[in-house]
Design a protein around this motif. Structure first.
Motif, PDB file in Angstrom:
ATOM      1  N   MET A   1       0.858  -1.167   0.000  1.00  0.00           N
ATOM      2  CA  MET A   1       0.000   0.000   0.000  1.00  0.00           C
ATOM      3  C   MET A   1       0.908   1.234   0.000  1.00  0.00           C
ATOM      4  O   MET A   1       1.968   1.222   0.620  1.00  0.00           O
ATOM      5  CB  MET A   1      -0.903  -0.036   1.239  1.00  0.00           C
ATOM      6  N   TYR A   2       0.460   2.290  -0.676  1.00  0.00           N
ATOM      7  CA  TYR A   2       1.241   3.522  -0.768  1.00  0.00           C
ATOM      8  C   TYR A   2       0.336   4.716  -0.476  1.00  0.00           C
ATOM      9  O   TYR A   2      -0.807   4.762  -0.924  1.00  0.00           O
ATOM     10  CB  TYR A   2       1.837   3.672  -2.177  1.00  0.00           C
ATOM     11  N   SER A   3       0.849   5.692   0.274  1.00  0.00           N
ATOM     12  CA  SER A   3       0.119   6.928   0.554  1.00  0.00           C
ATOM     13  C   SER A   3       0.723   8.064  -0.257  1.00  0.00           C
ATOM     14  O   SER A   3       1.887   8.422  -0.070  1.00  0.00           O
ATOM     15  CB  SER A   3       0.194   7.288   2.038  1.00  0.00           C
ATOM     16  N   HIS A   4      -0.088   8.623  -1.141  1.00  0.00           N
ATOM     17  CA  HIS A   4       0.348   9.801  -1.896  1.00  0.00           C
ATOM     18  C   HIS A   4       0.413  11.009  -0.967  1.00  0.00           C
ATOM     19  O   HIS A   4       1.296  11.847  -1.104  1.00  0.00           O
ATOM     20  CB  HIS A   4      -0.595  10.059  -3.072  1.00  0.00           C
ATOM     21  N   ARG A   5      -0.510  11.078  -0.041  1.00  0.00           N
ATOM     22  CA  ARG A   5      -0.555  12.201   0.902  1.00  0.00           C
ATOM     23  C   ARG A   5       0.728  12.300   1.722  1.00  0.00           C
ATOM     24  O   ARG A   5       1.279  13.373   1.920  1.00  0.00           O
ATOM     25  CB  ARG A   5      -1.751  12.023   1.834  1.00  0.00           C
ATOM     26  N   PHE A   6       1.192  11.175   2.227  1.00  0.00           N
ATOM     27  CA  PHE A   6       2.389  11.146   3.060  1.00  0.00           C
ATOM     28  C   PHE A   6       3.644  10.793   2.256  1.00  0.00           C
ATOM     29  O   PHE A   6       4.729  10.723   2.823  1.00  0.00           O
ATOM     30  CB  PHE A   6       2.205  10.174   4.224  1.00  0.00           C
ATOM     31  N   ASN A   7       3.459  10.539   0.943  1.00  0.00           N
ATOM     32  CA  ASN A   7       4.565  10.196   0.055  1.00  0.00           C
ATOM     33  C   ASN A   7       5.403   9.071   0.658  1.00  0.00           C
ATOM     34  O   ASN A   7       6.622   9.176   0.816  1.00  0.00           O
ATOM     35  CB  ASN A   7       5.435  11.430  -0.227  1.00  0.00           C
ATOM     36  N   SER A   8       4.702   7.987   1.012  1.00  0.00           N
ATOM     37  CA  SER A   8       5.352   6.928   1.776  1.00  0.00           C
ATOM     38  C   SER A   8       4.683   5.580   1.537  1.00  0.00           C
ATOM     39  O   SER A   8       3.456   5.508   1.349  1.00  0.00           O
ATOM     40  CB  SER A   8       5.269   7.269   3.262  1.00  0.00           C
ATOM     41  N   GLU A   9       5.484   4.530   1.574  1.00  0.00           N
ATOM     42  CA  GLU A   9       4.923   3.185   1.653  1.00  0.00           C
ATOM     43  C   GLU A   9       4.202   3.069   2.994  1.00  0.00           C
ATOM     44  O   GLU A   9       4.586   3.728   3.968  1.00  0.00           O
ATOM     45  CB  GLU A   9       6.026   2.129   1.568  1.00  0.00           C
ATOM     46  N   VAL A  10       3.170   2.251   3.038  1.00  0.00           N
ATOM     47  CA  VAL A  10       2.402   2.039   4.262  1.00  0.00           C
ATOM     48  C   VAL A  10       2.507   0.574   4.650  1.00  0.00           C
ATOM     49  O   VAL A  10       2.241  -0.317   3.841  1.00  0.00           O
ATOM     50  CB  VAL A  10       0.915   2.420   4.065  1.00  0.00           C
ATOM     51  N   HIS A  11       2.922   0.335   5.872  1.00  0.00           N
ATOM     52  CA  HIS A  11       2.965  -1.011   6.435  1.00  0.00           C
ATOM     53  C   HIS A  11       1.897  -1.084   7.519  1.00  0.00           C
ATOM     54  O   HIS A  11       1.849  -0.227   8.406  1.00  0.00           O
ATOM     55  CB  HIS A  11       4.333  -1.316   7.037  1.00  0.00           C
ATOM     56  N   ILE A  12       1.056  -2.096   7.454  1.00  0.00           N
ATOM     57  CA  ILE A  12       0.017  -2.291   8.474  1.00  0.00           C
ATOM     58  C   ILE A  12       0.513  -3.366   9.430  1.00  0.00           C
ATOM     59  O   ILE A  12       0.715  -4.522   9.044  1.00  0.00           O
ATOM     60  CB  ILE A  12      -1.323  -2.714   7.832  1.00  0.00           C
ATOM     61  N   ALA A  13       0.750  -2.967  10.679  1.00  0.00           N
ATOM     62  CA  ALA A  13       1.226  -3.908  11.693  1.00  0.00           C
ATOM     63  C   ALA A  13       0.182  -5.008  11.924  1.00  0.00           C
ATOM     64  O   ALA A  13      -1.007  -4.810  11.691  1.00  0.00           O
ATOM     65  CB  ALA A  13       1.504  -3.170  12.999  1.00  0.00           C
ATOM     66  N   ARG A  14       0.643  -6.150  12.363  1.00  0.00           N
ATOM     67  CA  ARG A  14      -0.270  -7.269  12.613  1.00  0.00           C
ATOM     68  C   ARG A  14      -1.401  -6.860  13.557  1.00  0.00           C
ATOM     69  O   ARG A  14      -2.570  -7.187  13.332  1.00  0.00           O
ATOM     70  CB  ARG A  14       0.490  -8.467  13.181  1.00  0.00           C
ATOM     71  N   HIS A  15      -1.067  -6.137  14.615  1.00  0.00           N
ATOM     72  CA  HIS A  15      -2.088  -5.694  15.564  1.00  0.00           C
ATOM     73  C   HIS A  15      -3.149  -4.847  14.854  1.00  0.00           C
ATOM     74  O   HIS A  15      -4.354  -5.038  15.070  1.00  0.00           O
ATOM     75  CB  HIS A  15      -1.451  -4.895  16.697  1.00  0.00           C
ATOM     76  N   ALA A  16      -2.729  -3.923  13.992  1.00  0.00           N
ATOM     77  CA  ALA A  16      -3.675  -3.069  13.261  1.00  0.00           C
ATOM     78  C   ALA A  16      -4.545  -3.903  12.332  1.00  0.00           C
ATOM     79  O   ALA A  16      -5.760  -3.690  12.243  1.00  0.00           O
ATOM     80  CB  ALA A  16      -2.931  -1.998  12.478  1.00  0.00           C
TER      81      ALA A  16
END
Length: 85
Positions: free
Chosen positions: A1-16
């Motif tokens: 997943m990628y966020s254009h807003r934050f200009n960053s790859e997004v990692h979703i932690a297992r807990h999330a």
């Protein structure tokens, strides 16, 4: 997943990811939350992001994340209210 807003790859932690499943929060809702939610910074790297979804009856959805070399979503919740300072 990628966020254009934050200009960053997004990692979703297992807990999330587990919290999303338990609260019936979809990947599409998380993406909308990331890209269009209200951001509050706890400090230089920690943020909370919240957004109201009209089709949900559980108040604001929100997540807590760390912004470093990528965005790490630590938890995803519902029934959220911003704390007043």
């Amino acid at each position: 997943m990628y966020s254009h807003r934050f200009n960053s790859e997004v990692h979703i932690a297992r807990h999330a990811s587990e919290r999303m499943a338990a609260r019936n929060i979809s990947d599409d809702e998380l993406i909308e939350l990331i890209e269009a939610g209200t951001v509050k910074h706890k400090d230089a790297v920690r943020v909370w992001v919240a957004k109201h979804f009209v089709n949900r009856q559980d108040n604001l959805l929100w997540f807590a994340a760390v912004l470093e070399d990528k965005m790490v979503v630590k938890t995803v919740m519902h029934h959220f209210e911003w704390e007043e300072k």
